[in-house]
Design a protein around this motif. Structure first.
Motif, PDB file in Angstrom:
ATOM      1  N   LYS A  65       0.823  -1.201   0.000  1.00 29.52           N
ATOM      2  CA  LYS A  65       0.000   0.000   0.000  1.00 29.52           C
ATOM      3  C   LYS A  65       0.855   1.249   0.000  1.00 29.52           C
ATOM      4  CE  LYS A  65      -4.081   1.676   2.338  1.00 29.52           C
ATOM      5  NZ  LYS A  65      -4.869   1.575   3.559  1.00 29.52           N
ATOM      6  N   TRP A  81       2.663   1.416  -3.741  1.00 25.05           N
ATOM      7  CA  TRP A  81       1.741   1.787  -4.819  1.00 25.05           C
ATOM      8  C   TRP A  81       0.337   1.488  -4.330  1.00 25.05           C
ATOM      9  CZ3 TRP A  81       0.002  -1.505  -9.372  1.00 25.05           C
ATOM     10  CH2 TRP A  81      -0.697  -0.719 -10.278  1.00 25.05           C
ATOM     11  N   GLY A  82      -0.509   2.504  -4.271  1.00 18.96           N
ATOM     12  CA  GLY A  82      -1.803   2.373  -3.606  1.00 18.96           C
ATOM     13  C   GLY A  82      -2.662   1.237  -4.101  1.00 18.96           C
ATOM     14  N   TYR A  83      -2.666   0.985  -5.417  1.00 17.98           N
ATOM     15  CA  TYR A  83      -3.604   0.005  -5.964  1.00 17.98           C
ATOM     16  C   TYR A  83      -3.166  -1.423  -5.740  1.00 17.98           C
ATOM     17  CZ  TYR A  83      -5.761   3.986  -8.100  1.00 17.98           C
ATOM     18  OH  TYR A  83      -6.370   5.183  -8.308  1.00 17.98           O
ATOM     19  N   SER A  84      -1.876  -1.603  -5.437  1.00 11.26           N
ATOM     20  CA  SER A  84      -1.425  -2.978  -5.219  1.00 11.26           C
ATOM     21  C   SER A  84      -2.067  -3.560  -3.971  1.00 11.26           C
ATOM     22  CB  SER A  84       0.093  -3.022  -5.077  1.00 11.26           C
ATOM     23  OG  SER A  84       0.472  -2.306  -3.925  1.00 11.26           O
ATOM     24  N   TYR A  85      -2.560  -2.685  -3.103  1.00 16.78           N
ATOM     25  CA  TYR A  85      -3.214  -3.142  -1.882  1.00 16.78           C
ATOM     26  C   TYR A  85      -4.398  -4.032  -2.192  1.00 16.78           C
ATOM     27  CZ  TYR A  85      -5.621  -2.779   2.588  1.00 16.78           C
ATOM     28  OH  TYR A  85      -6.260  -3.060   3.743  1.00 16.78           O
ATOM     29  N   TYR A  86      -5.146  -3.668  -3.230  1.00 20.70           N
ATOM     30  CA  TYR A  86      -6.361  -4.434  -3.541  1.00 20.70           C
ATOM     31  C   TYR A  86      -6.052  -5.793  -4.119  1.00 20.70           C
ATOM     32  CZ  TYR A  86      -8.510  -0.023  -2.622  1.00 20.70           C
ATOM     33  OH  TYR A  86      -8.903   1.116  -2.017  1.00 20.70           O
ATOM     34  N   VAL A  87      -4.814  -5.987  -4.559  1.00 15.99           N
ATOM     35  CA  VAL A  87      -4.396  -7.321  -5.003  1.00 15.99           C
ATOM     36  C   VAL A  87      -3.786  -8.080  -3.845  1.00 15.99           C
ATOM     37  CG1 VAL A  87      -2.715  -8.505  -6.465  1.00 15.99           C
ATOM     38  CG2 VAL A  87      -4.044  -6.613  -7.373  1.00 15.99           C
ATOM     39  N   ASN A 137      -6.656  -2.108   7.263  1.00 18.30           N
ATOM     40  CA  ASN A 137      -7.196  -0.784   7.006  1.00 18.30           C
ATOM     41  C   ASN A 137      -6.644   0.164   8.050  1.00 18.30           C
ATOM     42  OD1 ASN A 137      -8.807   1.293   6.131  1.00 18.30           O
ATOM     43  ND2 ASN A 137     -10.446   0.733   7.541  1.00 18.30           N
TER      44      ASN A 137
END
Lengths: 280, 256
Positions: free
Chosen positions: A211, A214-220, A273
Protein backbone atom coordinates in the motif's frame (compact mmCIF):
# COMPACT_ATOMS: atom_id res chain seq x y z
CA UNK A 1 12.85 -30.53 2.43
CA UNK A 2 14.22 -27.57 4.32
CA UNK A 3 17.43 -28.36 6.08
CA UNK A 4 18.18 -25.51 8.39
CA UNK A 5 21.30 -26.98 9.85
CA UNK A 6 24.25 -27.32 7.52
CA UNK A 7 25.81 -30.56 8.74
CA UNK A 8 23.65 -33.26 10.27
CA UNK A 9 22.95 -32.85 13.95
CA UNK A 10 24.27 -36.33 14.64
CA UNK A 11 27.81 -35.11 14.15
CA UNK A 12 29.68 -33.61 17.06
CA UNK A 13 28.85 -29.98 17.37
CA UNK A 14 32.05 -28.22 16.51
CA UNK A 15 30.55 -25.55 14.40
CA UNK A 16 29.00 -23.58 17.17
CA UNK A 17 25.47 -24.65 16.37
CA UNK A 18 23.30 -23.72 19.34
CA UNK A 19 22.27 -26.54 21.61
CA UNK A 20 18.70 -27.75 21.48
CA UNK A 21 16.26 -26.70 24.11
CA UNK A 22 16.47 -29.74 26.39
CA UNK A 23 19.73 -29.43 28.27
CA UNK A 24 21.97 -32.36 27.66
CA UNK A 25 23.95 -31.69 30.77
CA UNK A 26 22.63 -30.45 34.06
CA UNK A 27 24.40 -27.12 33.98
CA UNK A 28 23.20 -24.36 36.22
CA UNK A 29 20.72 -22.56 34.04
CA UNK A 30 20.95 -18.83 33.48
CA UNK A 31 17.95 -16.87 34.64
CA UNK A 32 15.73 -16.09 31.71
CA UNK A 33 13.32 -13.20 31.60
CA UNK A 34 10.13 -15.11 31.57
CA UNK A 35 9.25 -18.40 32.84
CA UNK A 36 12.16 -20.41 33.91
CA UNK A 37 13.90 -23.43 32.56
CA UNK A 38 12.58 -25.46 35.46
CA UNK A 39 9.23 -25.81 33.81
CA UNK A 40 8.79 -27.55 30.54
CA UNK A 41 10.38 -30.59 29.06
CA UNK A 42 13.83 -30.22 30.49
CA UNK A 43 12.76 -29.88 34.05
CA UNK A 44 13.22 -33.49 34.93
CA UNK A 45 16.82 -33.45 33.81
CA UNK A 46 17.53 -30.25 35.68
CA UNK A 47 16.00 -31.53 38.86
CA UNK A 48 17.90 -34.78 38.76
CA UNK A 49 21.03 -32.83 38.05
CA UNK A 50 20.57 -30.55 40.98
CA UNK A 51 20.21 -33.61 43.15
CA UNK A 52 19.96 -32.85 46.78
CA UNK A 53 19.33 -29.18 46.25
CA UNK A 54 16.28 -29.89 44.20
CA UNK A 55 13.97 -30.24 47.14
CA UNK A 56 15.35 -27.15 48.79
CA UNK A 57 15.02 -24.99 45.72
CA UNK A 58 11.54 -26.11 44.92
CA UNK A 59 9.61 -25.76 48.10
CA UNK A 60 6.44 -27.73 47.94
CA UNK A 61 4.17 -24.82 47.15
CA UNK A 62 6.35 -23.31 44.47
CA UNK A 63 6.61 -26.65 42.72
CA UNK A 64 2.85 -26.85 42.59
CA UNK A 65 2.70 -23.37 41.13
CA UNK A 66 5.41 -24.10 38.66
CA UNK A 67 3.88 -27.31 37.46
CA UNK A 68 0.59 -25.53 37.01
CA UNK A 69 2.21 -22.71 35.11
CA UNK A 70 4.03 -25.16 32.92
CA UNK A 71 0.72 -26.72 32.06
CA UNK A 72 -0.67 -23.48 30.70
CA UNK A 73 2.43 -21.72 29.52
CA UNK A 74 5.19 -23.80 28.05
CA UNK A 75 8.81 -22.80 28.16
CA UNK A 76 9.20 -19.75 25.90
CA UNK A 77 12.87 -20.52 25.35
CA UNK A 78 11.89 -23.28 22.97
CA UNK A 79 10.28 -20.86 20.56
CA UNK A 80 13.31 -18.67 20.16
CA UNK A 81 15.77 -21.29 19.00
CA UNK A 82 15.96 -20.00 15.49
CA UNK A 83 18.60 -19.05 13.07
CA UNK A 84 18.76 -17.09 9.84
CA UNK A 85 18.04 -20.01 7.59
CA UNK A 86 15.02 -21.10 9.56
CA UNK A 87 13.61 -17.59 9.44
CA UNK A 88 14.07 -17.33 5.70
CA UNK A 89 12.54 -20.73 4.99
CA UNK A 90 9.65 -20.18 7.37
CA UNK A 91 8.85 -16.86 5.76
CA UNK A 92 8.76 -18.60 2.42
CA UNK A 93 6.32 -21.12 3.79
CA UNK A 94 4.08 -18.56 5.43
CA UNK A 95 3.93 -16.24 2.44
CA UNK A 96 3.67 -18.93 -0.25
CA UNK A 97 2.21 -22.00 1.40
CA UNK A 98 1.26 -23.53 -1.93
CA UNK A 99 4.87 -24.01 -2.85
CA UNK A 100 5.78 -26.09 0.17
CA UNK A 101 6.28 -29.57 -1.12
CA UNK A 102 7.13 -31.27 2.15
CA UNK A 103 4.85 -32.52 4.88
CA UNK A 104 3.27 -30.30 7.47
CA UNK A 105 3.62 -32.43 10.58
CA UNK A 106 6.04 -31.65 13.32
CA UNK A 107 8.86 -34.00 14.07
CA UNK A 108 8.63 -35.39 17.56
CA UNK A 109 11.28 -37.01 19.61
CA UNK A 110 11.05 -38.85 22.89
CA UNK A 111 12.83 -36.97 25.64
CA UNK A 112 12.91 -38.06 29.24
CA UNK A 113 10.07 -40.45 28.77
CA UNK A 114 7.74 -37.86 27.29
CA UNK A 115 7.09 -37.13 23.69
CA UNK A 116 8.09 -33.63 22.72
CA UNK A 117 8.65 -31.82 19.51
CA UNK A 118 11.95 -30.85 18.04
CA UNK A 119 12.89 -27.19 18.37
CA UNK A 120 12.41 -24.89 15.40
CA UNK A 121 16.00 -25.12 14.24
CA UNK A 122 15.64 -28.78 13.41
CA UNK A 123 12.10 -28.71 12.18
CA UNK A 124 10.68 -26.25 9.71
CA UNK A 125 7.13 -26.96 10.81
CA UNK A 126 7.69 -26.08 14.43
CA UNK A 127 6.21 -22.75 15.51
CA UNK A 128 8.48 -20.05 16.78
CA UNK A 129 7.85 -16.76 18.50
CA UNK A 130 10.57 -14.69 16.90
CA UNK A 131 8.87 -14.25 13.53
CA UNK A 132 5.47 -13.30 15.00
CA UNK A 133 7.05 -10.78 17.35
CA UNK A 134 9.11 -9.18 14.61
CA UNK A 135 6.21 -9.26 12.19
CA UNK A 136 4.03 -7.51 14.73
CA UNK A 137 6.68 -4.85 15.28
CA UNK A 138 7.11 -4.42 11.55
CA UNK A 139 3.37 -4.08 11.17
CA UNK A 140 3.25 -1.30 13.78
CA UNK A 141 6.17 0.53 12.21
CA UNK A 142 4.87 0.20 8.67
CA UNK A 143 1.42 1.28 9.75
CA UNK A 144 2.93 4.34 11.39
CA UNK A 145 4.82 5.05 8.20
CA UNK A 146 1.68 4.76 6.11
CA UNK A 147 -0.18 7.06 8.51
CA UNK A 148 2.62 9.56 8.24
CA UNK A 149 2.53 9.50 4.46
CA UNK A 150 -1.11 10.53 4.63
CA UNK A 151 -0.26 13.25 7.09
CA UNK A 152 -2.05 11.76 10.04
CA UNK A 153 0.86 10.59 12.14
CA UNK A 154 1.00 11.27 15.85
CA UNK A 155 2.40 9.20 18.72
CA UNK A 156 -1.08 8.62 20.09
CA UNK A 157 -2.19 7.25 16.74
CA UNK A 158 0.72 4.84 16.85
CA UNK A 159 -0.33 3.70 20.31
CA UNK A 160 -3.82 3.01 19.00
CA UNK A 161 -2.33 1.03 16.13
CA UNK A 162 -0.39 -1.04 18.62
CA UNK A 163 -3.58 -1.72 20.56
CA UNK A 164 -5.39 -2.61 17.36
CA UNK A 165 -2.68 -5.06 16.42
CA UNK A 166 -2.80 -6.66 19.84
CA UNK A 167 -6.57 -7.00 19.65
CA UNK A 168 -6.23 -8.57 16.21
CA UNK A 169 -3.67 -11.05 17.51
CA UNK A 170 -5.91 -11.85 20.44
CA UNK A 171 -8.90 -12.42 18.16
CA UNK A 172 -6.87 -14.75 16.00
CA UNK A 173 -5.75 -16.69 19.06
CA UNK A 174 -9.35 -16.92 20.23
CA UNK A 175 -10.42 -18.19 16.84
CA UNK A 176 -7.87 -20.96 16.84
CA UNK A 177 -8.40 -21.80 20.48
CA UNK A 178 -12.17 -21.99 20.14
CA UNK A 179 -11.92 -24.19 17.11
CA UNK A 180 -9.69 -26.50 19.12
CA UNK A 181 -11.96 -26.40 22.15
CA UNK A 182 -15.07 -27.11 20.16
CA UNK A 183 -13.60 -30.43 19.20
CA UNK A 184 -13.46 -31.42 22.81
CA UNK A 185 -9.89 -30.86 23.86
CA UNK A 186 -7.84 -27.71 23.83
CA UNK A 187 -4.60 -29.08 25.08
CA UNK A 188 -2.23 -27.61 22.58
CA UNK A 189 0.17 -25.31 24.43
CA UNK A 190 -0.98 -21.71 24.50
CA UNK A 191 2.27 -20.36 23.12
CA UNK A 192 1.94 -22.63 20.08
CA UNK A 193 -1.40 -21.06 19.28
CA UNK A 194 -0.05 -17.57 19.93
CA UNK A 195 2.77 -18.33 17.49
CA UNK A 196 0.46 -19.64 14.78
CA UNK A 197 -1.78 -16.63 15.20
CA UNK A 198 1.14 -14.28 14.94
CA UNK A 199 2.18 -15.57 11.55
CA UNK A 200 -0.68 -13.65 9.96
CA UNK A 201 1.21 -10.43 10.60
CA UNK A 202 3.83 -11.37 8.05
CA UNK A 203 1.38 -11.35 5.19
CA UNK A 204 -0.20 -8.23 6.61
CA UNK A 205 3.15 -6.45 6.57
CA UNK A 206 3.47 -7.34 2.92
CA UNK A 207 0.06 -5.85 2.19
CA UNK A 208 0.81 -2.65 4.07
CA UNK A 209 4.16 -2.36 2.34
CA UNK A 210 2.42 -2.72 -0.99
CA UNK A 211 0.00 0.00 0.00
CA UNK A 212 2.86 2.33 0.78
CA UNK A 213 4.69 1.67 -2.45
CA UNK A 214 1.74 1.79 -4.82
CA UNK A 215 -1.80 2.37 -3.61
CA UNK A 216 -3.60 0.01 -5.96
CA UNK A 217 -1.43 -2.98 -5.22
CA UNK A 218 -3.21 -3.14 -1.88
CA UNK A 219 -6.36 -4.43 -3.54
CA UNK A 220 -4.40 -7.32 -5.00
CA UNK A 221 -2.26 -8.06 -1.98
CA UNK A 222 -5.01 -8.23 0.62
CA UNK A 223 -6.98 -11.08 -0.96
CA UNK A 224 -3.71 -12.84 -1.67
CA UNK A 225 -2.65 -12.45 1.96
CA UNK A 226 -5.99 -13.65 3.27
CA UNK A 227 -5.81 -16.67 1.03
CA UNK A 228 -2.25 -17.52 1.96
CA UNK A 229 -2.87 -17.08 5.65
CA UNK A 230 -5.98 -19.19 5.41
CA UNK A 231 -4.17 -21.99 3.62
CA UNK A 232 -1.25 -21.83 6.03
CA UNK A 233 -3.48 -21.99 9.08
CA UNK A 234 -5.55 -24.81 7.67
CA UNK A 235 -2.52 -26.86 6.78
CA UNK A 236 -0.96 -26.21 10.16
CA UNK A 237 -4.05 -26.76 12.26
CA UNK A 238 -5.00 -29.95 10.48
CA UNK A 239 -2.47 -32.19 12.20
CA UNK A 240 -3.04 -30.37 15.48
CA UNK A 241 -6.78 -30.85 15.28
CA UNK A 242 -6.55 -34.46 14.30
CA UNK A 243 -4.04 -35.12 17.04
CA UNK A 244 -6.01 -33.41 19.77
CA UNK A 245 -9.51 -34.39 18.89
CA UNK A 246 -11.07 -37.32 20.61
CA UNK A 247 -13.82 -38.35 18.30
CA UNK A 248 -13.07 -38.81 14.68
CA UNK A 249 -15.80 -36.68 13.20
CA UNK A 250 -14.17 -35.70 9.99
CA UNK A 251 -16.86 -33.53 8.45
CA UNK A 252 -16.97 -31.34 11.53
CA UNK A 253 -13.22 -30.95 11.37
CA UNK A 254 -13.39 -29.84 7.80
CA UNK A 255 -16.13 -27.32 8.44
CA UNK A 256 -14.13 -25.86 11.25
CA UNK A 257 -11.05 -25.57 9.10
CA UNK A 258 -12.99 -23.88 6.33
CA UNK A 259 -14.45 -21.50 8.89
CA UNK A 260 -10.98 -20.64 10.16
CA UNK A 261 -9.83 -19.92 6.63
CA UNK A 262 -12.86 -17.79 5.81
CA UNK A 263 -12.61 -15.81 9.03
CA UNK A 264 -9.22 -14.57 7.93
CA UNK A 265 -10.84 -12.32 5.35
CA UNK A 266 -12.67 -9.89 7.64
CA UNK A 267 -9.90 -10.01 10.22
CA UNK A 268 -7.13 -9.13 7.83
CA UNK A 269 -9.17 -6.51 6.04
CA UNK A 270 -9.84 -4.88 9.39
CA UNK A 271 -6.19 -5.01 10.39
CA UNK A 272 -4.97 -3.82 7.04
CA UNK A 273 -7.20 -0.78 7.01
CA UNK A 274 -4.90 1.67 8.65
CA UNK A 275 -6.58 4.77 9.93
CA UNK A 276 -6.54 6.94 12.97
CA UNK A 277 -9.57 5.54 14.73
CA UNK A 278 -8.96 1.97 15.54
CA UNK A 279 -12.31 0.43 15.01
CA UNK A 280 -12.60 1.14 11.38
CA UNK B 1 38.46 37.36 47.46
CA UNK B 2 37.27 35.39 50.43
CA UNK B 3 35.48 37.19 53.17
CA UNK B 4 35.44 35.97 56.68
CA UNK B 5 32.07 36.16 58.28
CA UNK B 6 32.06 38.34 61.33
CA UNK B 7 30.83 35.81 63.84
CA UNK B 8 32.16 34.86 67.20
CA UNK B 9 34.22 31.68 67.13
CA UNK B 10 32.43 28.68 68.47
CA UNK B 11 34.43 26.29 70.52
CA UNK B 12 33.23 22.71 70.72
CA UNK B 13 34.10 20.26 73.44
CA UNK B 14 37.13 18.20 72.51
CA UNK B 15 35.64 14.83 71.76
CA UNK B 16 38.20 14.18 69.05
CA UNK B 17 40.60 12.29 71.28
CA UNK B 18 38.47 9.22 71.88
CA UNK B 19 37.30 7.15 68.96
CA UNK B 20 33.90 6.44 70.39
CA UNK B 21 32.98 10.03 70.75
CA UNK B 22 34.15 10.63 67.22
CA UNK B 23 31.39 8.49 65.93
CA UNK B 24 28.89 10.51 67.87
CA UNK B 25 30.20 13.77 66.52
CA UNK B 26 28.91 14.90 63.19
CA UNK B 27 31.46 15.79 60.64
CA UNK B 28 32.14 19.46 60.54
CA UNK B 29 31.90 20.96 57.14
CA UNK B 30 33.46 24.32 56.52
CA UNK B 31 31.56 27.20 55.01
CA UNK B 32 32.30 27.39 51.31
CA UNK B 33 34.49 30.23 50.13
CA UNK B 34 36.33 30.39 53.40
CA UNK B 35 39.89 29.58 54.14
CA UNK B 36 40.25 26.00 55.31
CA UNK B 37 40.96 25.93 58.99
CA UNK B 38 43.96 24.33 60.65
CA UNK B 39 43.11 20.72 60.98
CA UNK B 40 42.89 20.38 64.70
CA UNK B 41 39.47 19.39 65.67
CA UNK B 42 39.59 20.86 69.12
CA UNK B 43 39.59 24.59 68.49
CA UNK B 44 37.72 25.30 65.37
CA UNK B 45 37.53 29.04 64.86
CA UNK B 46 35.01 28.86 62.05
CA UNK B 47 31.35 28.39 61.93
CA UNK B 48 30.46 24.83 61.34
CA UNK B 49 27.01 23.50 60.56
CA UNK B 50 26.02 20.66 62.69
CA UNK B 51 22.62 19.07 62.36
CA UNK B 52 21.95 18.55 66.02
CA UNK B 53 24.50 20.89 67.50
CA UNK B 54 23.94 23.24 70.32
CA UNK B 55 25.13 26.20 68.29
CA UNK B 56 21.76 27.62 67.53
CA UNK B 57 23.24 30.85 66.33
CA UNK B 58 25.14 28.99 63.65
CA UNK B 59 21.97 27.25 62.60
CA UNK B 60 20.10 30.48 62.11
CA UNK B 61 22.84 31.95 60.05
CA UNK B 62 23.40 28.77 58.07
CA UNK B 63 20.00 28.98 56.55
CA UNK B 64 18.88 26.40 54.11
CA UNK B 65 22.36 25.38 53.06
CA UNK B 66 23.44 24.10 56.40
CA UNK B 67 21.44 20.96 56.53
CA UNK B 68 22.40 19.93 53.06
CA UNK B 69 26.12 20.37 53.51
CA UNK B 70 26.32 18.54 56.77
CA UNK B 71 23.97 15.80 55.64
CA UNK B 72 26.00 15.15 52.55
CA UNK B 73 29.24 15.29 54.39
CA UNK B 74 28.09 13.32 57.36
CA UNK B 75 28.24 10.21 55.20
CA UNK B 76 31.89 10.65 54.58
CA UNK B 77 34.22 10.21 57.42
CA UNK B 78 37.35 12.04 56.48
CA UNK B 79 38.86 15.31 57.42
CA UNK B 80 36.64 18.33 57.24
CA UNK B 81 38.51 20.39 54.63
CA UNK B 82 36.93 21.51 51.42
CA UNK B 83 39.41 19.95 49.04
CA UNK B 84 38.78 16.49 50.32
CA UNK B 85 35.14 16.56 49.45
CA UNK B 86 34.16 14.55 46.45
CA UNK B 87 33.40 16.61 43.38
CA UNK B 88 29.75 16.86 42.64
CA UNK B 89 29.86 15.11 39.29
CA UNK B 90 31.77 12.18 40.70
CA UNK B 91 29.34 11.86 43.52
CA UNK B 92 26.47 11.82 41.07
CA UNK B 93 28.25 9.25 38.96
CA UNK B 94 28.45 11.38 35.84
CA UNK B 95 31.82 11.21 34.12
CA UNK B 96 31.83 13.71 31.27
CA UNK B 97 35.03 12.44 29.70
CA UNK B 98 33.66 8.91 29.58
CA UNK B 99 30.42 10.16 28.06
CA UNK B 100 32.33 12.09 25.47
CA UNK B 101 34.52 9.11 24.64
CA UNK B 102 31.53 6.85 24.22
CA UNK B 103 29.66 9.38 22.11
CA UNK B 104 32.70 9.89 19.92
CA UNK B 105 33.05 6.15 19.38
CA UNK B 106 29.62 6.07 17.79
CA UNK B 107 30.28 9.10 15.62
CA UNK B 108 32.41 7.04 13.29
CA UNK B 109 29.96 4.82 11.43
CA UNK B 110 32.55 2.45 10.07
CA UNK B 111 34.57 1.44 13.05
CA UNK B 112 33.02 1.26 16.47
CA UNK B 113 35.27 0.99 19.47
CA UNK B 114 33.62 -1.56 21.70
CA UNK B 115 35.91 -1.54 24.69
CA UNK B 116 34.91 1.93 25.74
CA UNK B 117 31.32 0.78 26.25
CA UNK B 118 32.13 -1.99 28.65
CA UNK B 119 30.86 -0.24 31.74
CA UNK B 120 27.41 1.03 31.03
CA UNK B 121 26.06 4.26 32.36
CA UNK B 122 22.78 5.97 31.95
CA UNK B 123 23.81 9.60 32.11
CA UNK B 124 25.02 9.73 28.52
CA UNK B 125 21.70 8.42 27.24
CA UNK B 126 19.92 11.02 29.36
CA UNK B 127 21.94 13.78 27.71
CA UNK B 128 21.19 12.38 24.28
CA UNK B 129 17.50 12.06 25.16
CA UNK B 130 17.43 15.70 26.24
CA UNK B 131 19.19 16.73 23.05
CA UNK B 132 16.65 14.82 20.95
CA UNK B 133 13.78 16.40 22.85
CA UNK B 134 15.37 19.80 22.36
CA UNK B 135 15.59 19.39 18.61
CA UNK B 136 12.06 18.08 18.45
CA UNK B 137 10.98 21.12 20.46
CA UNK B 138 12.69 23.36 17.94
CA UNK B 139 10.68 21.61 15.26
CA UNK B 140 7.49 22.37 17.15
CA UNK B 141 6.77 18.97 18.64
CA UNK B 142 6.60 18.54 22.37
CA UNK B 143 7.39 14.86 22.83
CA UNK B 144 9.33 14.55 26.05
CA UNK B 145 7.21 11.83 27.55
CA UNK B 146 6.76 9.96 24.32
CA UNK B 147 10.46 9.64 23.62
CA UNK B 148 11.27 8.56 27.15
CA UNK B 149 8.51 5.99 27.10
CA UNK B 150 9.65 4.63 23.77
CA UNK B 151 13.25 4.38 24.94
CA UNK B 152 12.16 2.33 27.94
CA UNK B 153 9.86 0.07 25.95
CA UNK B 154 12.35 -0.50 23.18
CA UNK B 155 15.17 -1.33 25.56
CA UNK B 156 12.96 -3.87 27.32
CA UNK B 157 12.04 -5.29 23.91
CA UNK B 158 15.69 -5.61 22.87
CA UNK B 159 16.58 -7.14 26.23
CA UNK B 160 13.87 -9.78 25.91
CA UNK B 161 14.67 -10.60 22.29
CA UNK B 162 18.40 -10.85 22.87
CA UNK B 163 18.16 -13.01 25.96
CA UNK B 164 15.60 -15.31 24.42
CA UNK B 165 17.62 -15.74 21.26
CA UNK B 166 20.87 -16.25 23.06
CA UNK B 167 19.38 -18.94 25.23
CA UNK B 168 21.22 -20.26 28.20
CA UNK B 169 24.33 -18.19 27.86
CA UNK B 170 22.68 -14.87 27.18
CA UNK B 171 23.83 -12.38 29.77
CA UNK B 172 22.71 -8.99 28.59
CA UNK B 173 21.37 -7.07 31.54
CA UNK B 174 18.82 -4.32 31.32
CA UNK B 175 21.17 -1.54 32.41
CA UNK B 176 23.63 -2.31 29.62
CA UNK B 177 20.82 -2.70 27.15
CA UNK B 178 19.31 0.68 28.00
CA UNK B 179 22.73 2.29 27.91
CA UNK B 180 23.42 0.91 24.44
CA UNK B 181 20.03 1.80 23.05
CA UNK B 182 20.46 5.30 24.44
CA UNK B 183 23.93 5.86 23.08
CA UNK B 184 23.02 4.58 19.66
CA UNK B 185 20.30 7.20 19.54
CA UNK B 186 23.03 9.62 18.58
CA UNK B 187 22.43 9.28 14.82
CA UNK B 188 18.73 9.93 15.39
CA UNK B 189 19.65 13.09 17.30
CA UNK B 190 21.81 14.16 14.38
CA UNK B 191 18.94 13.33 12.04
CA UNK B 192 16.56 15.52 14.01
CA UNK B 193 19.07 18.36 13.96
CA UNK B 194 19.65 18.02 10.23
CA UNK B 195 15.97 17.72 9.40
CA UNK B 196 15.39 21.13 10.94
CA UNK B 197 17.17 22.57 7.96
CA UNK B 198 15.63 20.49 5.22
CA UNK B 199 13.16 22.64 3.25
CA UNK B 200 9.49 21.92 3.70
CA UNK B 201 8.56 20.40 0.39
CA UNK B 202 11.42 17.99 -0.13
CA UNK B 203 9.95 14.90 1.45
CA UNK B 204 12.13 12.42 -0.39
CA UNK B 205 15.30 13.97 0.97
CA UNK B 206 13.98 13.46 4.47
CA UNK B 207 13.22 9.82 3.86
CA UNK B 208 16.59 9.13 2.32
CA UNK B 209 18.38 10.89 5.16
CA UNK B 210 16.32 9.01 7.69
CA UNK B 211 17.18 5.74 6.01
CA UNK B 212 20.89 6.48 6.15
CA UNK B 213 20.85 7.49 9.80
CA UNK B 214 18.67 4.58 10.83
CA UNK B 215 21.07 2.17 9.17
CA UNK B 216 23.94 3.84 10.98
CA UNK B 217 22.14 3.47 14.30
CA UNK B 218 21.26 -0.13 13.61
CA UNK B 219 24.79 -1.05 12.70
CA UNK B 220 26.18 0.62 15.82
CA UNK B 221 23.64 -0.89 18.17
CA UNK B 222 23.79 -4.44 16.85
CA UNK B 223 27.58 -4.46 16.78
CA UNK B 224 27.79 -3.21 20.32
CA UNK B 225 25.13 -5.52 21.68
CA UNK B 226 26.64 -8.58 20.07
CA UNK B 227 30.13 -7.77 21.21
CA UNK B 228 29.30 -6.77 24.75
CA UNK B 229 27.10 -9.70 25.74
CA UNK B 230 27.64 -13.40 25.17
CA UNK B 231 25.59 -15.63 23.04
CA UNK B 232 24.65 -13.28 20.28
CA UNK B 233 27.18 -14.10 17.60
CA UNK B 234 25.05 -16.55 15.66
CA UNK B 235 22.08 -14.28 15.71
CA UNK B 236 23.56 -11.05 14.44
CA UNK B 237 21.06 -10.61 11.66
CA UNK B 238 18.09 -11.35 13.86
CA UNK B 239 19.22 -8.90 16.52
CA UNK B 240 20.07 -6.31 13.90
CA UNK B 241 16.51 -6.50 12.62
CA UNK B 242 15.15 -5.84 16.10
CA UNK B 243 17.43 -2.79 16.43
CA UNK B 244 16.34 -1.66 12.98
CA UNK B 245 12.71 -1.70 14.08
CA UNK B 246 13.52 0.31 17.18
CA UNK B 247 15.37 3.05 15.37
CA UNK B 248 12.87 3.23 12.54
CA UNK B 249 10.27 3.94 15.20
CA UNK B 250 12.29 6.86 16.51
CA UNK B 251 12.94 8.16 13.05
CA UNK B 252 9.19 8.18 12.43
CA UNK B 253 8.91 10.66 15.28
CA UNK B 254 11.50 12.82 13.67
CA UNK B 255 10.27 12.77 10.10
CA UNK B 256 6.58 13.19 10.66
Amino acid sequence: MYNNMGPQPGMPMHQGIPQPGMPMHPAIPQPSPFGNPFSGPGSGLIRSGLGAYGEKIFGSSSEYVQSNISRYFSDPQYYFQVNDQYVRNKLKIVLFPFLHRGHWTRISEPVGGRLSYKPPIYDINAPDLYIPLMAFGTYVVLAGLSLGLYGKFSPEALNWLFVKGMVGWFLQVMLLKISLLSLGSGEAPLLDIVAYAGYTFTGLCLAVLGKIIWGYSYYVLIPWTCLCTGVFLVKTMKPVLFAEARSYDSSRHHYLLIFVALAQFPLLIWLGNISVNWLF
Amino acid sequence: MTKDFAVPPVVFPTGGSSGGANVQQRRFAPIPFQQPPPSSSSQIPFLSFNMGSAAASSATQAGPFGGTISSSSSFGGGSPSFEDEEPLLDELGIHPDQIWKKTRSILNPFRINQTVHKDSDLSGPIFLYLALCLFQLLAGKIQFGVILGWIVVSSIFLYVVFNMLAGRNGNLNLHTCTSLVGYCLLPVVVLSAVSLFVPQGAGVVKYVLAGVFVLWSTRACSTLVVSLADGGEEHRGLIAYACFLIYTLFSLLVIF
